[in-house]
Design an enzyme around this catalytic site. Sequence first.
Site, short mmCIF file in Angstrom:
data_model
loop_
_atom_site.label_atom_id
_atom_site.label_comp_id
_atom_site.label_asym_id
_atom_site.label_seq_id
_atom_site.Cartn_x
_atom_site.Cartn_y
_atom_site.Cartn_z
N LYS A 213 -17.58 2.38 -5.88
CA LYS A 213 -18.90 2.17 -5.26
C LYS A 213 -19.64 3.51 -5.11
O LYS A 213 -19.51 4.38 -5.97
CB LYS A 213 -18.77 1.44 -3.93
CG LYS A 213 -18.15 0.04 -4.04
CD LYS A 213 -18.32 -0.77 -2.79
CE LYS A 213 -17.82 -2.20 -2.93
NZ LYS A 213 -16.39 -2.36 -2.80
N THR B 86 -13.28 1.38 -0.20
CA THR B 86 -13.01 1.56 -1.63
C THR B 86 -13.25 3.02 -1.98
O THR B 86 -13.88 3.76 -1.21
CB THR B 86 -13.94 0.68 -2.49
OG1 THR B 86 -15.27 0.85 -2.02
CG2 THR B 86 -13.56 -0.78 -2.42
N TYR C 107 6.29 6.17 -11.89
CA TYR C 107 6.60 5.36 -10.71
C TYR C 107 6.84 6.29 -9.54
O TYR C 107 7.61 7.25 -9.64
CB TYR C 107 7.86 4.52 -10.93
CG TYR C 107 7.53 3.05 -10.98
CD1 TYR C 107 6.92 2.44 -9.88
CD2 TYR C 107 7.79 2.28 -12.11
CE1 TYR C 107 6.59 1.10 -9.91
CE2 TYR C 107 7.46 0.94 -12.15
CZ TYR C 107 6.85 0.35 -11.04
OH TYR C 107 6.51 -0.96 -11.08
N GLU D 221 7.07 5.01 -5.92
CA GLU D 221 7.11 4.23 -4.68
C GLU D 221 7.54 5.14 -3.54
O GLU D 221 8.47 5.93 -3.66
CB GLU D 221 8.09 3.06 -4.81
CG GLU D 221 7.48 1.91 -5.57
CD GLU D 221 8.43 0.73 -5.70
OE1 GLU D 221 9.46 0.69 -5.00
OE2 GLU D 221 8.12 -0.16 -6.51
N ARG E 123 -11.84 3.07 -9.43
CA ARG E 123 -11.69 1.81 -8.71
C ARG E 123 -10.41 1.90 -7.90
O ARG E 123 -9.36 2.23 -8.42
CB ARG E 123 -11.60 0.64 -9.68
CG ARG E 123 -12.79 0.46 -10.57
CD ARG E 123 -12.80 -0.90 -11.20
NE ARG E 123 -13.13 -1.89 -10.21
CZ ARG E 123 -14.38 -2.15 -9.80
NH1 ARG E 123 -15.41 -1.52 -10.31
NH2 ARG E 123 -14.60 -3.06 -8.87
N ASP F 26 -14.70 -1.91 7.87
CA ASP F 26 -14.61 -2.02 6.41
C ASP F 26 -15.82 -1.27 5.85
O ASP F 26 -16.93 -1.80 5.79
CB ASP F 26 -14.62 -3.49 5.99
CG ASP F 26 -14.50 -3.64 4.47
OD1 ASP F 26 -14.61 -2.63 3.76
OD2 ASP F 26 -14.31 -4.78 4.02
N1 DSN Z 1 -17.49 -7.08 -4.77
C1 DSN Z 1 -18.03 -6.10 -3.85
C2 DSN Z 1 -19.51 -6.14 -3.80
O1 DSN Z 1 -20.13 -6.29 -4.84
O2 DSN Z 1 -20.08 -6.00 -2.75
C3 DSN Z 1 -17.44 -6.25 -2.51
O3 DSN Z 1 -16.07 -6.14 -2.62
#
Ligand code: DSN
Length: 435
Positions: A234, A231, A59, A61, A240, A205
Amino acid sequence: MSTFWGPDFAALERDDPEIAGVLLDEVDRQRDTLQLIASESFTSPAVLTALGSTLANKYAEGYPGNRYYGGCHQADRAEELAIARARSLFGADHANVQPHSGAAAVLAAYAALAEPGDPVLAMGLPHGGHLTHGSKANFSGKWFHPIAYRVSPVTELIDYDEVRDLALAHRPKLIICGATSYPRRIDFARFREIADEVGAYLLVDAAHFIGLVAGRAVPSPVPYADVVACTTHKALRGPRGGMILCRAELAQRVDKAVFPFAQGGPMMHAVAAKAVALREAASPAFAGYAQQTVRNAQALTVELAAEGMRPVTGGTDTHLALLDLRELGVSGREAEARCAQAGIALNKNAIPYDPAKPAVASGIRVGTPSVTSQGMAEGEMRRIAGLVATAVRSDPETVSGSARLAEVALEATELARRFRFYADAEQDAEQQVLV
Ligand code: DSN
């Protein structure tokens, strides 16, 4: 001298064979099928090792040097490294690496920049925007006043004149750009101009394309945005999770918006894994991957277009393409199911001004980060396009269609296995067993 205590798969198999079986089957699925989900890629063994570390127990925080728990020295070191690497890689004044996901990062950005009820101008979901950009089913649409901009019905590109007109009419507190199914570069300078003209903050974003930014395959939003939310999985190939980059003067507001406003304790194993991924993303090899990802997406798009799938906007200059299947008389839902049966993972997707319901959709979205991570190039994209086209055209309700899908599945497995992402780690393990 420390010794690392890491994942012990034999113990898991012994103690919980059901979950061990799930994990093994998922390894097989990723190894034996083609991954064309635009928002996925493969994380390195080093990232997976950090995720499976004992930092998961801690933890922490708060922020480095200012925690609400004792024993945070190692947590501090991990987070400081992640922050320093993010700032250096993206040239950002400040980085917050604690968001648990991209949606959590965007929520924190709203909290840092706007108040409930404020007007927020963002791309509509049916045009490529994300749930957090004003969907009525999401906090963004329930707690804020969303105004949606669209793409042009003719070019299918963002209509910057419409964005400006809407901004002048509604005076949003926040303007958001960034999308989940928009295949083209976004003109961040133009968004900055519009935001400045109406006195709005600009939130980018960058979840989908931050990995391409890291690899210098597309321009960076950092010089233009007040806040960049993204993120770390990706195309960036980390664990993640989420991350926020911002200008120095917004640093405190962003940090407070992440913790204590939106989250409690950070996931320190994920933070350490983010640090690993950010180091990897600064390497020349990563830049090569990011640039090849775009070339592969372009090659795949050209070939799919030749098969009768119309690329929305006419092509791509990112890692993804959106294909309109109406000419083939196959819905996005049918295409997704047929490809799944043929060992190709992709997703149905609405196209702009889609006459079909979202659950059916007229299009599919394909992306190349995973197959590029596996080492595939333009030649393999031609082959994949052929497999996708055959699968999409094969009706599983007919004997011949079902047989064709089975043939494509065999070819997909052969191709996927030839380019195994985790092959080196496996060979190392095999060698260790032999020794
Ligand atoms: N779920 C993601 C996507 O596949 O584009 C976006 O957050």
